[in-house]
Scaffold this motif. Structure first.
Motif, PDB file in Angstrom:
ATOM      1  N   ASN A  23       3.195   1.075   2.895  1.00 25.80           N
ATOM      2  CA  ASN A  23       1.924   0.893   2.209  1.00 25.80           C
ATOM      3  C   ASN A  23       2.163   0.890   0.707  1.00 25.80           C
ATOM      4  OD1 ASN A  23       0.236   0.813   4.484  1.00 25.80           O
ATOM      5  ND2 ASN A  23       0.220   3.042   4.591  1.00 25.80           N
ATOM      6  N   SER A  30      13.218  -5.182   5.150  1.00 22.69           N
ATOM      7  CA  SER A  30      12.037  -5.832   5.730  1.00 22.69           C
ATOM      8  C   SER A  30      10.778  -5.635   4.887  1.00 22.69           C
ATOM      9  CB  SER A  30      11.806  -5.343   7.161  1.00 22.69           C
ATOM     10  OG  SER A  30      11.569  -3.956   7.168  1.00 22.69           O
ATOM     11  N   THR A  31      10.710  -4.588   4.062  1.00 21.55           N
ATOM     12  CA  THR A  31       9.483  -4.329   3.289  1.00 21.55           C
ATOM     13  C   THR A  31       9.617  -4.657   1.803  1.00 21.55           C
ATOM     14  OG1 THR A  31      10.116  -2.012   2.957  1.00 21.55           O
ATOM     15  CG2 THR A  31       8.705  -2.511   4.864  1.00 21.55           C
ATOM     16  N   ASN A  36       6.460  -9.356  -3.967  1.00 16.46           N
ATOM     17  CA  ASN A  36       5.297 -10.243  -4.092  1.00 16.46           C
ATOM     18  C   ASN A  36       4.159  -9.571  -4.841  1.00 16.46           C
ATOM     19  OD1 ASN A  36       6.540 -12.373  -2.788  1.00 16.46           O
ATOM     20  ND2 ASN A  36       5.794 -11.776  -0.770  1.00 16.46           N
ATOM     21  N   GLU A  37       3.920  -8.303  -4.562  1.00 15.07           N
ATOM     22  CA  GLU A  37       2.863  -7.557  -5.267  1.00 15.07           C
ATOM     23  C   GLU A  37       3.162  -7.502  -6.763  1.00 15.07           C
ATOM     24  OE1 GLU A  37       0.000  -6.032  -4.404  1.00 15.07           O
ATOM     25  OE2 GLU A  37       0.099  -6.487  -2.267  1.00 15.07           O
ATOM     26  N   GLN A  58       7.592  -7.582   0.342  1.00 22.74           N
ATOM     27  CA  GLN A  58       6.165  -7.273   0.172  1.00 22.74           C
ATOM     28  C   GLN A  58       5.925  -6.684  -1.230  1.00 22.74           C
ATOM     29  OE1 GLN A  58       4.816  -4.361   3.015  1.00 22.74           O
ATOM     30  NE2 GLN A  58       2.780  -4.226   2.132  1.00 22.74           N
TER      31      GLN A  58
END
Length: 99
Positions: A2, A23-24, A30-31, A27
């Motif tokens: 999160n 894998s994270t 991109n943020e 994310q």
């Protein structure tokens, strides 16, 4: 994982929960790509981060490089397990870590 963001003017706090790994990390990448526009103070709160891999370290390093051009970046609430990874990799000398 999160990602919780809290922006106050040109200050941005990003709290990470879970695992920052292969894998994270895309994310978070991109943020950050859009979140850092106009930001002069970036704070990563790692209180709920359980694990960071080399892919996660690379994202933090990339954010550090961006912030050196436009302001400053700090990391806070680092668990002993994560701090050990920072120490072994030499990231304690690269990142500004608030105790």
């Amino acid at each position: 994982m999160n990602i919780l963001k809290n922006q106050n003017g040109t200050s941005l706090t990003i709290a990470l929960e879970g695992r920052l790994d292969t894998s994270t990390s895309p994310q978070l990448e991109n943020e950050l790509r859009t979140a850092l526009d106009g930001i002069t103070e970036l704070l990563f709160d790692l209180d709920k981060l359980d694990y960071i891999s080399s892919a996660g370290l690379r994202v933090l390093l990339s954010a550090q490089k961006t912030m050196k051009k436009q302001g400053e970046m700090e990391i806070c609430n680092v668990k002993p397990e994560i701090m050990e990874i920072f120490e072994v990799t030499g990231f304690v000398d690269i990142l500004t870590i608030r105790e």
